[in-house]
Scaffold this motif. Structure first.
Motif, mmCIF file in Angstrom:
data_model
loop_
_atom_site.group_PDB
_atom_site.id
_atom_site.type_symbol
_atom_site.label_atom_id
_atom_site.label_comp_id
_atom_site.label_asym_id
_atom_site.label_seq_id
_atom_site.Cartn_x
_atom_site.Cartn_y
_atom_site.Cartn_z
ATOM 1 N N HIS A 77 1.049 -1.698 -0.241
ATOM 2 C CA HIS A 77 -0.151 -0.085 -0.085
ATOM 3 C C HIS A 77 0.772 1.000 -0.067
ATOM 4 N N SER A 78 1.919 1.353 -0.530
ATOM 5 C CA SER A 78 3.075 2.127 -0.513
ATOM 6 C C SER A 78 4.011 2.052 0.616
ATOM 7 N N MET A 79 4.897 2.962 0.637
ATOM 8 C CA MET A 79 6.483 3.099 1.938
ATOM 9 C C MET A 79 5.675 3.984 2.363
ATOM 10 N N SER A 80 4.991 4.952 2.233
ATOM 11 C CA SER A 80 4.632 6.228 3.353
ATOM 12 C C SER A 80 2.843 6.677 3.303
ATOM 13 N N HIS A 81 2.597 5.747 2.477
ATOM 14 C CA HIS A 81 0.783 6.563 2.084
ATOM 15 C C HIS A 81 0.876 8.462 1.755
ATOM 16 N N PRO A 82 1.486 8.748 0.874
ATOM 17 C CA PRO A 82 2.165 9.330 0.081
ATOM 18 C C PRO A 82 0.585 9.469 -0.743
ATOM 19 N N HIS A 83 0.597 11.238 -1.393
ATOM 20 C CA HIS A 83 -0.330 11.152 -2.479
ATOM 21 C C HIS A 83 0.755 10.937 -4.148
ATOM 22 N N LEU A 84 0.013 9.651 -4.490
ATOM 23 C CA LEU A 84 0.584 9.302 -5.217
ATOM 24 C C LEU A 84 1.553 10.502 -6.929
ATOM 25 N N PRO A 85 0.021 11.163 -7.493
ATOM 26 C CA PRO A 85 0.243 11.816 -8.243
ATOM 27 C C PRO A 85 0.871 12.991 -8.193
ATOM 28 N N LYS A 86 0.908 12.597 -7.142
ATOM 29 C CA LYS A 86 1.816 14.552 -6.687
ATOM 30 C C LYS A 86 3.610 14.407 -6.112
ATOM 31 N N LEU A 87 3.863 13.481 -6.982
ATOM 32 C CA LEU A 87 4.925 12.916 -6.879
ATOM 33 C C LEU A 87 5.558 13.302 -8.236
ATOM 34 N N SER A 88 7.255 12.552 -8.094
ATOM 35 C CA SER A 88 7.666 12.557 -9.472
ATOM 36 C C SER A 88 7.904 11.013 -9.419
ATOM 37 N N PHE A 109 -1.198 -4.243 -5.792
ATOM 38 C CA PHE A 109 -1.653 -3.504 -5.060
ATOM 39 C C PHE A 109 -2.585 -2.368 -5.114
ATOM 40 N N CYS A 110 -2.791 -1.586 -3.936
ATOM 41 C CA CYS A 110 -4.108 -0.803 -2.915
ATOM 42 C C CYS A 110 -3.647 0.720 -3.371
ATOM 43 N N TYR A 111 -3.982 1.851 -3.955
ATOM 44 C CA TYR A 111 -3.509 3.067 -3.868
ATOM 45 C C TYR A 111 -3.904 3.988 -2.612
ATOM 46 N N PRO A 112 -2.641 4.369 -2.119
ATOM 47 C CA PRO A 112 -3.365 5.078 -0.912
ATOM 48 C C PRO A 112 -4.296 6.764 -1.645
ATOM 49 N N TYR A 113 -4.991 6.609 -0.594
ATOM 50 C CA TYR A 113 -6.294 7.821 -0.818
ATOM 51 C C TYR A 113 -7.196 7.204 -1.449
ATOM 52 N N GLY A 114 -6.354 6.099 -2.596
ATOM 53 C CA GLY A 114 -7.127 5.969 -3.561
ATOM 54 C C GLY A 114 -6.856 6.452 -4.996
ATOM 55 N N GLU A 115 -5.779 6.703 -4.714
ATOM 56 C CA GLU A 115 -5.497 8.352 -6.355
ATOM 57 C C GLU A 115 -4.193 7.870 -6.768
ATOM 58 N N SER A 116 -4.066 7.941 -8.097
ATOM 59 C CA SER A 116 -3.700 7.160 -9.155
ATOM 60 C C SER A 116 -3.856 8.305 -10.365
ATOM 61 N N ASN A 117 -2.164 8.376 -10.947
ATOM 62 C CA ASN A 117 -2.205 9.121 -12.912
ATOM 63 C C ASN A 117 -1.824 8.252 -13.883
ATOM 64 N N ARG A 118 -1.518 8.420 -14.913
ATOM 65 C CA ARG A 118 -0.990 7.276 -16.209
ATOM 66 C C ARG A 118 0.680 6.547 -15.092
ATOM 67 N N THR A 119 0.992 7.841 -14.852
ATOM 68 C CA THR A 119 2.355 7.732 -14.223
ATOM 69 C C THR A 119 2.306 5.932 -13.722
ATOM 70 N N THR A 120 1.292 6.469 -13.028
ATOM 71 C CA THR A 120 0.994 5.478 -11.499
ATOM 72 C C THR A 120 0.514 3.809 -12.198
ATOM 73 N N LEU A 121 -0.177 4.029 -13.226
ATOM 74 C CA LEU A 121 -0.895 2.478 -13.626
ATOM 75 C C LEU A 121 0.516 2.409 -14.746
ATOM 76 N N ASN A 122 1.164 3.032 -15.276
ATOM 77 C CA ASN A 122 2.401 2.419 -16.273
ATOM 78 C C ASN A 122 3.327 2.230 -15.832
ATOM 79 N N LEU A 123 3.832 2.202 -14.097
ATOM 80 C CA LEU A 123 4.500 1.949 -13.285
ATOM 81 C C LEU A 123 4.058 0.743 -12.971
ATOM 82 N N LEU A 124 3.138 0.508 -12.469
ATOM 83 C CA LEU A 124 2.479 -0.675 -11.826
ATOM 84 C C LEU A 124 2.610 -1.936 -13.062
ATOM 85 N N LYS A 125 2.442 -0.869 -14.328
ATOM 86 C CA LYS A 125 2.435 -2.415 -16.045
ATOM 87 C C LYS A 125 3.808 -2.528 -16.303
#
Length: 256
Positions: free
Chosen positions: A156-167, A193-209
């Protein structure tokens, strides 16, 4: 409850409320229902008494819900069973259900673990390895005991951040390091995986793939189904302040 934990819950709840208002769950048409496999996935967090916090549930209410599932003949799935059913590799039982717990609170070990062990229930823990062992969250020994009792352990991530706000670099770390630590601890594959806050963007999805994650869970409301994007599976938020009657409605296909 620790101020940070309360703030995390409050923000998560606000995000969920906003999403519910903007994107109400659509009912499946008869044609969709006939062609897709649908399974309720319950979304729990902390099991404690914290008035006013709907993301927590009192231990006695949680026990009432679990005993209802046992009495009504529900089969609590492992993640392997869940994915095999969605993929058509396994026939679903009459009343399948997936129990998920987000974040990894120590009270999950105190209240959920012994009860589910007694009922011989399976469950899934989406944990944040960076929170391990601070007193409010599970330590590795507790997680190991839960795993041995039938819990699946996933990131569920390392630190429960808002993933779309990260590089991209920081998102990569949050996703892959949480997986690595879980796999290192238990010698299992942690590719759901389980998204922190339920948030993701295209980068997140690409990284998971790119990192070969097979599935990911959101906080979009509704039953999970085989016709959903495997990286955008829906769940059912358990409002700890709702009545038993309201909770039971989550289990009705026509309501989800």
């Amino acid at each position: 409850m620790k101020p940070f934990v309360r703030a995390l819950f409050a923000f998560s709840l606000a995000m969920l409320t906003c999403m519910l208002s903007l994107f109400p769950p659509a009912l499946s048409s008869p044609a969709q229902a006939a062609s897709s496999i649908r399974i309720p996935v319950l979304n729990y967090h902390s099991i404690t008494v914290d008035p006013g916090n709907r993301a927590t549930i009192a231990p006695d209410k949680f026990e009432e819900q679990m005993r209802y599932l046992a009495d009504e003949g529900y089969t609590t799935l492992t993640l392997q069973q869940f994915t095999d059913i969605l993929e058509g590799k396994e026939k679903p039982p009459e009343k399948p259900i997936l129990l998920t717990f987000d974040d990894g609170y120590a009270d999950n070990y105190e209240h959920a673990y012994p009860l589910l062990k007694k009922l011989k229930f399976n469950a899934t823990l989406f944990m944040v390895p960076g929170f391990v062992g601070d007193g409010y969250y599970l330590d590795w020994e507790q997680v190991k005991a839960m795993k041995e009792a039938g819990w699946d352990i996933q990131p569920h991530s390392m630190s429960h951040p808002h993933l779309p706000k990260l590089s991209t670099k920081k998102q990569t770390y949050e996703i892959t390091e949480s997986r690595r630590l879980i796999e290192e601890q238990f010698g299992t594959t942690a590719d759901i995986f389980c998204y922190p806050y339920g948030e993701s963007n295209r980068t997140t999805l690409n990284l998971l793939k790119e990192n070969k994650f097979r599935y990911a869970f959101t906080i979009d409301q509704g039953w999970a189904s085989s016709d959903q994007d495997p990286l955008k599976l829906k769940r059912l938020f358990v409002n700890g302040e709702a009545s038993m009657k309201s909770w039971k409605r989550l289990l009705e296909p026509s309501k989800s």
